[in-house]
Design a protein around this motif. Structure first.
Motif, PDB file in Angstrom:
ATOM      1  N   GLY A 155       0.787  -1.219   0.000  1.00 23.70           N
ATOM      2  CA  GLY A 155       0.000   0.000   0.000  1.00 23.70           C
ATOM      3  C   GLY A 155       0.820   1.271   0.000  1.00 23.70           C
ATOM      4  N   CYS A 156       2.136   1.158  -0.276  1.00 23.35           N
ATOM      5  CA  CYS A 156       3.014   2.326  -0.229  1.00 23.35           C
ATOM      6  C   CYS A 156       3.881   2.411  -1.484  1.00 23.35           C
ATOM      7  N   ARG A 157       4.432   3.585  -1.723  1.00 20.89           N
ATOM      8  CA  ARG A 157       5.393   3.821  -2.796  1.00 20.89           C
ATOM      9  C   ARG A 157       6.765   4.071  -2.193  1.00 20.89           C
ATOM     10  N   THR A 158       7.805   3.488  -2.799  1.00 24.58           N
ATOM     11  CA  THR A 158       9.170   3.663  -2.309  1.00 24.58           C
ATOM     12  C   THR A 158      10.019   4.331  -3.385  1.00 24.58           C
ATOM     13  N   THR A 159      10.734   5.391  -2.986  1.00 23.60           N
ATOM     14  CA  THR A 159      11.576   6.144  -3.906  1.00 23.60           C
ATOM     15  C   THR A 159      13.007   6.193  -3.362  1.00 23.60           C
ATOM     16  N   PRO A 160      14.012   5.794  -4.151  1.00 24.68           N
ATOM     17  CA  PRO A 160      15.410   5.928  -3.691  1.00 24.68           C
ATOM     18  C   PRO A 160      15.776   7.403  -3.545  1.00 24.68           C
ATOM     19  N   LEU A 161      16.458   7.725  -2.453  1.00 25.43           N
ATOM     20  CA  LEU A 161      16.862   9.109  -2.200  1.00 25.43           C
ATOM     21  C   LEU A 161      18.347   9.342  -2.430  1.00 25.43           C
ATOM     22  N   GLY A 162      19.148   8.292  -2.356  1.00 24.30           N
ATOM     23  CA  GLY A 162      20.595   8.417  -2.364  1.00 24.30           C
ATOM     24  C   GLY A 162      21.153   7.804  -1.099  1.00 24.30           C
ATOM     25  N   ALA A 163      22.417   8.037  -0.832  1.00 25.55           N
ATOM     26  CA  ALA A 163      23.057   7.433   0.336  1.00 25.55           C
ATOM     27  C   ALA A 163      23.677   8.501   1.213  1.00 25.55           C
ATOM     28  N   LEU A 164      23.541   8.309   2.521  1.00 23.42           N
ATOM     29  CA  LEU A 164      24.235   9.162   3.482  1.00 23.42           C
ATOM     30  C   LEU A 164      25.605   8.541   3.726  1.00 23.42           C
ATOM     31  N   ARG A 165      26.652   9.294   3.428  1.00 22.63           N
ATOM     32  CA  ARG A 165      28.026   8.774   3.516  1.00 22.63           C
ATOM     33  C   ARG A 165      28.619   9.082   4.881  1.00 22.63           C
TER      34      ARG A 165
END
Length: 299
Positions: A155-165
């Protein structure tokens, strides 16, 4: 069976923690809040709130609060068209979101500020480890999360944001005492490290990447991102820090990076309930823009 005033009373008690503060938020008496909650519990034949300090929702109570959050989001979009007919539901909308502490200390404030400029909506932020925020979404406690889980949530949408280094850092004095001969297995066994909480395994992940060893040295527990940095600066231990928080300290010589060739990327995702509500879309846009300015792509 589910009347709005009673649901609103349950949600207010859960949000505020006590019947008295819920009454103040709803501009009614504590007795009226109690009557509404008790009446709904009697109609449903189930307890919705565990009375205490603070009050806590039962599983059913949490589900009803999540239902009300969704209803309010849709009502918020309809309010301009309904005009005076929406007066009974005109209290300020609150959007519950779970975010990890390091995001909150680095890039998420820019997203919150951008969202506040376009939406007349309050954010109710819950802090949790990035590996566990999605659990709050599955339970219905929040409507969106910053998470390290890439697996889809129903029931949700997932979007990649990037990575915290992240970089492993220590104060110059600490590094001189414990790592004068470099980062070795023996040094890691003796040098105290900092951990955020019992679910923080980032230091152990770094040790495996650098030396292929299991981290077993002394530990100090510091459950605050800014406190974590402060404790590193004064030489309490070494730890993993978001690069965006320590770059200036490294450049100024207040911190030294241990094994600079071995930084750790933690991919982050934005997972939001599939509800066609303007506020969720506006928050998603703000989150993606803020994350894009700070996080590492391809992480």
């Amino acid at each position: 069976m589910l009347d709005y005033p009673s649901l609103a009373a349950v949600a207010a008690v859960v949000r505020e923690g006590t019947f008295e503060r819920a009454a103040a938020a709803l501009a009614i008496t504590p007795s009226a809040v109690s009557q509404r909650v008790r009446g709904l519990e009697e109609r449903l034949g189930a307890i919705l709130i565990v009375r205490g300090q603070p009050c806590e929702p039962t599983e059913l109570g949490r589900s009803l609060c999540a239902h009300l959050d969704r209803v309010r989001l849709l009502e918020h979009d309809l309010a301009p068209a309904l005009g005076t007919l929406a007066a009974g539901t005109s209290e300020r909308l609150t959007l519950p979101v779970a975010v990890n502490a390091d995001s909150l200390a680095t890039w998420f404030p820019a997203a919150a500020a951008a969202f506040a400029q376009v939406a007349d909506v309050s954010l109710d932020l819950a802090l949790d480890d990035e590996a566990h925020t999605a659990r709050r979404l599955r339970s219905g406690e929040v409507l969106a999360v910053v998470t390290a889980e890439r697996e889809p949530v129903q029931g949700c949408r997932t979007t990649p944001l990037g990575a915290l280094r992240y970089a492993a850092c220590a104060s110059p004095e600490f590094a001189g005492r414990h790592f004068s001969r470099g980062v070795t297995t023996e040094a890691l066994e003796q040098a105290p490290c900092l951990r955020f909480d019992r679910r923080d395994f980032l230091q152990a992940r770094w040790a495996r990447a650098v030396l292929d060893v299991e981290l077993a040295g002394p530990v100090h527990w510091v459950p605050s991102t800014h406190g974590f940095l402060d404790m590193t600066l004064v030489g309490l231990g070494w730890g993993m820090h978001p690069c965006v928080m320590v770059e200036d300290h490294i450049a100024a010589g207040r911190l030294v990076e241990l094994a600079p060739a071995h930084r750790v990327d933690v991919p982050l995702y934005w997972t939001v309930t599939r509800l066609h509500a303007a506020a969720l879309g506006q928050l998603t846009q703000a989150v993606r823009a803020a994350a894009g300015a700070v996080l590492v792509r391809g992480g």
